[in-house]
Design an enzyme around this catalytic site. Structure first.
Site, PDB file in Angstrom:
ATOM      1  NE  ARG A 168       4.520   1.313   0.180  1.00 32.25           N
ATOM      2  CZ  ARG A 168       5.372   1.294   1.203  1.00 32.25           C
ATOM      3  NH1 ARG A 168       6.589   1.761   1.054  1.00 32.25           N
ATOM      4  NH2 ARG A 168       5.010   0.805   2.377  1.00 32.25           N
ATOM      5  CG  ASN A 205       0.538   0.367   4.604  1.00 33.16           C
ATOM      6  OD1 ASN A 205       0.208  -0.811   4.486  1.00 33.16           O
ATOM      7  ND2 ASN A 205       1.794   0.765   4.583  1.00 33.16           N
ATOM      8  N   GLY A 206      -2.004  -1.243   6.393  1.00 34.63           N
ATOM      9  CA  GLY A 206      -1.864  -2.092   7.560  1.00 34.63           C
ATOM     10  C   GLY A 206      -3.114  -2.905   7.824  1.00 34.63           C
ATOM     11  CD  GLU A 222      10.285 -12.816  -5.579  1.00 38.38           C
ATOM     12  OE1 GLU A 222      10.008 -12.219  -4.540  1.00 38.38           O
ATOM     13  OE2 GLU A 222      11.369 -12.659  -6.178  1.00 38.38           O
ATOM     14  CB  CYS A 232      -0.949   0.048   1.185  1.00 37.71           C
ATOM     15  SG  CYS A 232      -2.033  -1.370   1.345  1.00 37.71           S
ATOM     16  CD1 TRP A 253      -0.543  -6.234  -2.883  1.00 34.72           C
ATOM     17  CD2 TRP A 253      -0.731  -6.920  -0.767  1.00 34.72           C
ATOM     18  NE1 TRP A 253      -0.093  -7.533  -2.822  1.00 34.72           N
ATOM     19  CE2 TRP A 253      -0.202  -7.976  -1.534  1.00 34.72           C
ATOM     20  CE3 TRP A 253      -0.941  -7.120   0.590  1.00 34.72           C
ATOM     21  CZ2 TRP A 253       0.130  -9.208  -0.981  1.00 34.72           C
ATOM     22  CZ3 TRP A 253      -0.612  -8.356   1.142  1.00 34.72           C
ATOM     23  CH2 TRP A 253      -0.087  -9.384   0.359  1.00 34.72           C
ATOM     24  CG  HIS A 312      18.379 -38.025   1.187  1.00 33.42           C
ATOM     25  ND1 HIS A 312      18.462 -39.137   1.996  1.00 33.42           N
ATOM     26  CD2 HIS A 312      19.657 -37.672   0.902  1.00 33.42           C
ATOM     27  CE1 HIS A 312      19.721 -39.423   2.226  1.00 33.42           C
ATOM     28  NE2 HIS A 312      20.475 -38.553   1.572  1.00 33.42           N
ATOM     29  CE  LYS A 353      11.899  -3.556  -3.329  1.00 41.21           C
ATOM     30  NZ  LYS A 353      12.732  -4.595  -3.945  1.00 41.21           N
ATOM     31  CE  LYS A 356      15.153 -11.740  -6.889  1.00 41.16           C
ATOM     32  NZ  LYS A 356      14.472 -12.170  -5.663  1.00 41.16           N
ATOM     33  CD  GLU A 384      17.127 -14.367  -4.422  1.00 49.51           C
ATOM     34  OE1 GLU A 384      16.997 -13.284  -5.023  1.00 49.51           O
ATOM     35  OE2 GLU A 384      16.355 -14.712  -3.498  1.00 49.51           O
TER      36      GLU A 384
END
Length: 605
Positions: free
Chosen positions: A27, A98-99, A485, A2, A74, A501, A600, A482, A478
């Site tokens: 964001r 926001n929150g 995402e 947000c 968001w 395994h 973000k 990526k 990572e």
């Protein structure tokens, strides 16, 4: 997540609100809206989807008020619809938020029982309804704001307009950040310096629990108890406020290319290349601690895992890395000689911040590796260890990651020297190797042709597997993160030694297998694992150096990174991993900078 912007202006503000919201797109958001006041009239425009949709609404139904607030949402409570988009209005009050308001359901039931009617599914509307109820009870705007804040539980930042108060915006923060901007006859409020950056570089950061009223005369700031306070006004660099893509197609592409400078700038805070020494900003001595506890989320956690290899191998310092969302809820056993280290690009990551506060409350010293130098985390910890990557706009982190790894590498060298594990000559040698990283990163970036070709093939895959050993294992994690995402291809990272395994069951002719294997002391073992994959028909792509490529089987396709010392291999090999994900996402036509469902900065749990 947000974004919030508010302007008490001397001319119509709608265009500037939209401009600021565009700068906050990084964001993550799924709807947007603005509200303004003109001649005592409060009006708003909202739209689900991208800001361009809101602009189309404003083109047909413009707003001309000189005081206004804007928001990119968001979704947390309620679907991403126009009805749930901010600002929310109740009576005389408009709110952006926001929150998360944790006790919103209880408050909503109470307000409905009192006869109030809700139009959205959001927790935010409760804030507007509460303030409006307090106004109707005869309280002034500031007193109504304080009364409402005292009822709210959770983490939030809000901005508020009151119908009839044409040059007033109120704001508050409890958790997520909020800044006040000081202009020439105008005042601003926003999520961060980037929000108010188009208008001013002079900002004050609200402390935890603060609330504020801004008007043409300035800002009146109060702490959580309601006592007037002053917060220092600082000048932020223009680079922190205004960010452009330049000639790149996407911010992510630009930020990949920014990495040599980002790493160089970060290392300048940690090493003296002339003296050949490394140190922790603030002069911290690692000889006085017995253990490191790193807490970090997502990409930052993988930087922390690489840091664990470095601290334990070089400095003999035991190190744990945990997701903060799990760490504090399991009531971990900690000792006074443990240093708690948070890693965060934004410095506002709610889980990491909460974990650091948990550690501090139990007497631990705290440190933070943070890119946003004015952030809550940077201000609250005992030891602020900066990364100097500059603003990172793309949701998928690239230069912040390599900046974090470079800072942790320098800190591990410093710890090794302070703890007597290496002498001055070895420290100087390691510092010299680390100083090579920016140049080698630049070399890795400009070798994209092979990656572009391989990306076309991978873009057709349904699943992709990444394998690595040692410090290449967190790099495999990572790489998988990526890819999923930004391209939405399912990907998983595994320790290569764990192949037999379980993960080997996933190997088939349709699944690309990406093996990260520089020619280090684990190369032969990784090659053995890779042979098992090839024997089962796996389509292997090997990310390695020239020596490793020369030793690879003919059936293996290779991405050749610059040859480097194992100390900086995680930095150098991060580049082809990032580029591969980027080009796959471009091939698939994905929204590279703003992937779906992601934000973000995650400022609520």
């Amino acid at each position: 997540m947000c974004g919030i912007i508010g302007i008490v202006g001397t001319k119509p503000v709608s265009e500037r609100l939209i401009d600021s919201l565009k700068r906050l797109e990084y964001r993550g958001y799924d709807s947007a809206g603005i509200a303004t006041i003109e001649d005592g009239r409060l009006d708003r425009r909202r739209e689900a989807g991208k800001i361009s949709g809101l602009e189309a609404v404003l083109a047909e139904h413009p707003l001309s008020g000189q005081t206004g607030i804007g928001h990119t949402r968001w979704a947390t409570h309620g679907a991403p619809t126009t009805r749930n988009a901010h600002p929310h209005v109740a009576g005389r009050v408009a709110v952006v938020h926001n929150g998360i308001i944790e006790n919103f359901a209880e408050l909503k039931r109470e307000l409905i029982a009192a006869g109030r009617v809700f139009e959205s599914e959001t927790d935010t509307e409760v804030v507007a309804q509460l303030i409006d109820a307090e106004l109707n009870a005869g309280l002034s705007p500031l007193d109504a704001m304080k009364a409402a804040l005292d009822r709210l539980e959770g983490a939030f930042a809000i901005a508020v307009l009151i119908k009839g108060d044409d040059d007033l915006i109120m704001g508050a923060r409890r958790g997520p950040p909020l800044v006040v901007g000081y202009g020439d006859g105008e005042m601003y409020i926003g999520t961060d310096a980037m929000a108010v950056g188009p208008f001013t570089q002079r900002v004050a950061y609200l402390d935890e629990g603060d609330y504020v009223a801004i008007d043409h005369k300035g800002a009146r700031i109060f702490d959580a108890s309601g006592a007037p306070v002053e917060r220092p006004v600082v000048t932020v660099p223009a680079s922190a406020a205004l960010v452009e893509k330049g000639n790149y197609r996407h911010f992510m592409e630009k930020e990949i290319h920014d990495q040599p400078d980002a790493v160089q700038h970060t290392l300048s805070s940690y090493i003296d290349p002339i003296a050949g020494v490394a140190g922790a900003p603030g002069g911290f001595d690692f000889a006085g601690i017995e253990r490191l506890q790193i807490v970090a989320c997502g990409t930052a956690s993988y930087a922390g895992m690489i840091g664990r290899y470095l601290f334990e191998r070089l400095a003999g310092l035991p190190c744990d890395v945990e997701f903060p969302s799990e760490f504090r809820y399991r009531e971990p056993a900690v000792t006074a000689k443990t240093l708690a280290v948070g890693i965060s690009q934004s410095g506002e990551t709610a889980d990491t911040l909460a974990a650091l506060r948990w550690c501090k409350a139990r007497g631990l010293q705290t440190a933070a590796v943070v890119n946003s130098h004015g952030s809550t985390m940077a201000r609250e910890v005992d030891l602020f260890w900066p990364t100097n990557a500059g603003p990172e706009v793309a949701v998928a982190s690239t230069k912040a990651f390599t900046a974090q790894v470079s800072a942790l590498t320098a800190l591990a060298i410093a710890a090794a020297r302070q703890r007597g594990r290496i002498d001055a000559a070895e420290e100087s040698r390691l510092v010299g190797i680390l100083m090579e990283a920016p140049r080698l990163l630049a070399e890795a970036i400009f070798d994209e042709d092979v990656i572009h070709t391989l990306a076309l093939d991978i873009s057709r895959a349904r699943d992709v597997l990444y394998f690595g050993r040692g410090a290449m294992y967190p790099l495999a994690l990572e790489g998988a993160l990526k890819l999923k995402e930004i391209s939405y291809i399912h990907a998983e990272g595994y320790a290569a030694g764990e192949l037999k395994h379980g993960p080997i069951a996933l190997v088939d002719e349709q699944t690309p297998i990406i093996v990260i294997a520089p020619s280090d002391d684990l190369f032969d073992k990784t090659m053995s694992n890779m042979s098992e994959v090839i024997a089962r028909g796996g389509r292997v792509i090997m990310i390695t150096d020239a020596d490793g490529a020369a030793r690879a089987p003919e059936t293996v396709r290779t991405i050749v990174a610059p040859t480097c010392d194992p100390l900086i291999a995680p930095l150098v090999l991060a580049v082809p991993i990032q580029l591969l994900a980027y080009h796959v996402a471009v091939q698939k036509g994905a929204d590279v900078d703003q992937p779906r469902n992601l934000a973000k900065s995650v400022t609520v749990e």
